[in-house]
Write an enzyme that holds these catalytic residues in place. Structure first.
Site, short mmCIF file in Angstrom:
data_model
loop_
_atom_site.label_atom_id
_atom_site.label_comp_id
_atom_site.label_asym_id
_atom_site.label_seq_id
_atom_site.Cartn_x
_atom_site.Cartn_y
_atom_site.Cartn_z
N LYS A 95 0.81 -1.22 0.00
CA LYS A 95 0.00 0.00 0.00
C LYS A 95 0.84 1.27 0.00
O LYS A 95 0.53 2.23 -0.70
CB LYS A 95 -0.95 0.00 1.20
CG LYS A 95 -2.12 -0.92 0.96
CD LYS A 95 -3.35 -0.48 1.71
CE LYS A 95 -4.49 -1.45 1.41
NZ LYS A 95 -5.77 -1.02 1.89
N GLU A 130 -8.53 1.72 -7.65
CA GLU A 130 -9.65 2.07 -6.78
C GLU A 130 -9.47 3.47 -6.18
O GLU A 130 -8.37 3.83 -5.76
CB GLU A 130 -9.78 1.06 -5.64
CG GLU A 130 -10.10 -0.35 -6.12
CD GLU A 130 -10.45 -1.30 -4.98
OE1 GLU A 130 -11.17 -2.27 -5.23
OE2 GLU A 130 -9.99 -1.07 -3.83
N GLU A 152 -6.16 2.13 -3.88
CA GLU A 152 -5.21 1.06 -4.17
C GLU A 152 -5.38 0.51 -5.57
O GLU A 152 -6.35 0.82 -6.26
CB GLU A 152 -5.33 -0.07 -3.14
CG GLU A 152 -6.69 -0.74 -3.12
CD GLU A 152 -6.74 -1.90 -2.12
OE1 GLU A 152 -6.12 -1.82 -1.06
OE2 GLU A 152 -7.40 -2.89 -2.44
N ASN A 212 -5.66 -3.04 -7.77
CA ASN A 212 -5.84 -4.48 -7.73
C ASN A 212 -5.28 -5.06 -9.02
O ASN A 212 -5.80 -4.82 -10.10
CB ASN A 212 -7.32 -4.84 -7.60
CG ASN A 212 -7.85 -4.45 -6.24
OD1 ASN A 212 -7.17 -4.62 -5.23
ND2 ASN A 212 -9.04 -3.90 -6.20
N ARG A 222 -5.27 -7.69 -10.86
CA ARG A 222 -5.89 -8.95 -11.27
C ARG A 222 -7.20 -8.62 -11.98
O ARG A 222 -7.60 -7.47 -12.01
CB ARG A 222 -6.23 -9.78 -10.02
CG ARG A 222 -7.15 -9.02 -9.08
CD ARG A 222 -7.84 -9.88 -8.04
NE ARG A 222 -8.95 -9.17 -7.44
CZ ARG A 222 -8.86 -8.35 -6.40
NH1 ARG A 222 -7.68 -8.13 -5.83
NH2 ARG A 222 -9.91 -7.72 -5.93
N VAL A 272 -13.84 -9.56 -9.48
CA VAL A 272 -15.16 -10.20 -9.47
C VAL A 272 -16.14 -9.41 -10.33
O VAL A 272 -16.89 -9.97 -11.12
CB VAL A 272 -15.69 -10.28 -8.01
CG1 VAL A 272 -17.13 -10.77 -8.00
CG2 VAL A 272 -14.81 -11.18 -7.16
#
Lengths: 455, 156
Positions: A117, A275, A289, A291, A293, A296
């Site tokens: 972070k 985000e 942050e 992500n 990947r 979902v």
């Protein structure tokens, strides 16, 4: 490099989604499953299944060596980690790099750069991306008031030595800050042995917004618009939408630019999400942050942009020239995703594993269901409780909400408890219809009331 | 008669396998089950003697006490199973003699093979006293979790 065979190192709906996307590209698929998932839908559709280990994730899906060994031993030249499990472990990406297996994701270096972070914040700062304004350590209440007057109220004090709500006082003006500062400092001193405080801008009403990107690895980064994921419970998203229609167009454009610049600065490769916290009152956003990947909630972006992100992931990983350019990516209409969980909202969202005795999902125009569940399937107690993602698409938000409501009404599941009834109630709530939500809405406005209604 | 399906038993065994428990006893209408993670374990007094004319399944060393049915192997032969996915090696190094051969007598702590995962080698042991009756995997083949590698006829 031409990819031929891909190992799918995940389970549930995302494993099935990857198997199908890979097959559509003419790739062979090997599913690396735990013993609990040997009979899953993904296992049935994959060209080959290998059993990694027992149901316990730590001894199967979370063991990077096992997964890469499985890829090597089955002749796979690529590995897709899905989301969760090992997807954001730099160690897995590195192991793949070292053994000539194409990792369908960012480089291990990128994962490290955005995974920590503090490192990510430094990166964002260097790229000129806005972060929550905050002070350095403060020596006195006077200093705090001076700083707060600069960045504007409300502000929140935070303990330098720790978190968990201790030492946190929200102040809306100079007087309450002067008075609250001492109290917070004493509290921090008692809790952490150190009364040092710093100050941050307090976001009264925050929305969670995020930008879907796809890095090409050469510094070019495409974006697929933003999503609003403010409907959360305990930081777990429950409903996600695209676009974030509560945000003015100009702010939205700035948001996209920030995400693209941030990840462009590290020549990010493959799918990722940046985000942000959106401050509704100030119409401002702050970096949270990255992500590294596929997420979902990626389907809502797919629905409005008319793309298949998992397919694009595989194409980028395979080194294929991208067939989309930013100007081709145009957003149409509004999409909403609701996560169907095998949890019992009436019992504190207790997971409810078991056998699905009735499974009647909705269908129809603009309705998509991403799931690996079928009638008689077992919802395993070992993993995440999400059993399906119900996604709707319509020309605008009101019609998307109506479509979601109808789809939820038609969704019949028996054998396990689900959150479907709760989701139905959410889609009828005036705040949801008016789209005046924030990240605390579900827990502080909706759930207390829902609990009363349901007894 | 209870409506327990083989799938239920499988799920139960997986739960057990994943747990910290060392033994599990289950008695419901029409079914009695005893499983243990220690190779020498037998149902303690009280479980085996309730009704069952058929003995409780003998616990396999790898922890899962299902009945191996490979070819015409007698039910009482004990399976040595792969504890996880990996590459199977019958001998300590290429060209060396295998750890065990068909017909060889083994003790519980006799090393029977290696399972390799990314150059990390783990030894597997017979887990029972007896005679090696079947070797079901070729050298350097990929094996999966739970796959039967050897069948051992336990000594009476």
């Amino acid at each position: 490099m031409r990819m031929r065979r891909v190992l799918v190192a995940n389970r549930g709906e995302i494993a099935l989604r990857i198997v199908r996307a890979a097959k559509a590209l003419g790739l062979e698929t090997v599913l690396a499953a735990s013993a609990a998932d040997r009979d899953s839908l993904a296992a049935k559709e994959a060209d080959r299944v290998v059993t990694l280990g027992p149901a316990l994730a730590r001894a199967s899906y979370l063991d990077a060596s096992l997964v890469v060994h499985a890829a090597k031993a089955t002749g796979c030249d690529a590995l897709h980690p899905g989301y969760g499990f090992l997807s954001e472990r730099a160690a897995l990406a590195r192991l793949c790099e070292e053994h000539g297996v194409t990792f369908v994701g960012p480089t291990s270096q990128s994962i490290e750069a955005v995974g920590d972070k503090l490192a990510a914040r430094r990166l964002a700062k260097a790229a000129g991306v806005a972060m929550t304004p905050g002070s350095a350590k403060l020596a006195s209440a006077e200093e705090a008031v001076a700083f707060a007057s600069e960045i504007g109220f409300p502000v929140v004090t935070k303990a330098s030595a720790g978190g968990g709500g201790r030492g946190m006082v929200v102040a809306r003006d100079a007087n309450s800050l002067a008075e609250g500062f001492e109290r917070a400092s004493v509290e921090a001193k008692e809790a952490f042995g150190d009364g040092t405080l710093y100050l941050e801008r307090y976001v009264e009403r925050a929305r969670h917004v995020e930008v879907q990107v796809l890095g090409l690895g050469d510094g070019r980064v495409l974006h697929f618009g933003e999503r609003d994921c403010s409907m959360q419970r305990r930081y777990q998203k429950m409903i996600e939408e695209a676009p974030a229609s509560a945000m003015p167009d100009a702010t939205r454009a700035r948001l996209h630019r920030a995400a693209v610049e941030l990840l462009g600065s590290i020549r990010y490769r493959n799918a990722g999400t940046v985000e942000f916290l959106y401050d509704v009152e100030r119409d401002d956003f702050y970096f949270m942050e990255v992500n590294a990947r596929i997420q979902v909630e990626h389907p809502v972006s797919e629905m409005i942009c008319g793309v298949d992100l998992v397919r694009l992931q595989l194409e980028v990983a395979g080194g294929a020239a991208p067939r989309v350019e930013q100007r081709d990516i145009v957003s149409h209409g509004h999409a909403i995703e609701a996560r169907i969980l095998a949890e019992d909202p009436r019992r504190g969202f207790l997971p409810s594993p078991g056998r699905i005795t009735r499974w009647r999902p909705p269908d129809g125009e603009g309705v998509r269901l991403d799931t690996a569940i079928e009638q008689e399937a077992i919802v395993s107690p070992y993993y995440d409780s999400m059993i399906a993602k119900l996604i709707v698409h319509a020309p605008d938000r009101p019609r998307a909400v109506a479509r979601l409501r109808d789809a939820l009404e038609a969704f019949a599941v028996e054998g396990v408890a689900t959150n479907i009834e709760l989701l139905r109630a959410v889609t009828r709530h005036p705040d949801f219809l008016a789209n005046t939500l924030d990240t605390r809405w579900l827990e502080t406005v909706f759930l207390p009331h829902y609990g009363q209604l349901e007894g | 008669m209870s409506d327990v399906t083989p799938k239920d038993i499988e799920a139960l065994l997986e739960t057990f396998e994943a747990s910290d428990w060392s033994e599990m006893k289950l008695k419901i209408e029409g079914l009695e089950l005893f499983v243990s993670k220690s190779s020498g374990a037998r149902p303690s007094v009280g479980v085996g003697e309730i009704s069952a004319p058929a003995p409780a399944p003998a616990p396999a060393p790898a922890g899962i006490a299902s009945t191996p049915k490979h070819g015409a192997a007698p039910d009482h032969w004990v399976a040595v199973r792969a504890p996880h996915l990996g590459t199977f090696y019958r001998s300590p190094k290429p060209g060396a003699a295998p750890y065990v051969n068909l017909g060889q007598h083994v003790e519980p702590m006799t090393e029977v093979c290696l399972i390799e995962v990314m150059k990390l080698f783990t030894s597997l042991f017979a887990g029972v006293s007896g005679v090696v009756r079947q070797v079901l995997v070729e050298d350097s083949e990929l094996v999966e979790f739970g796959q039967t590698l050897f069948l051992i006829e336990p000594e009476a």
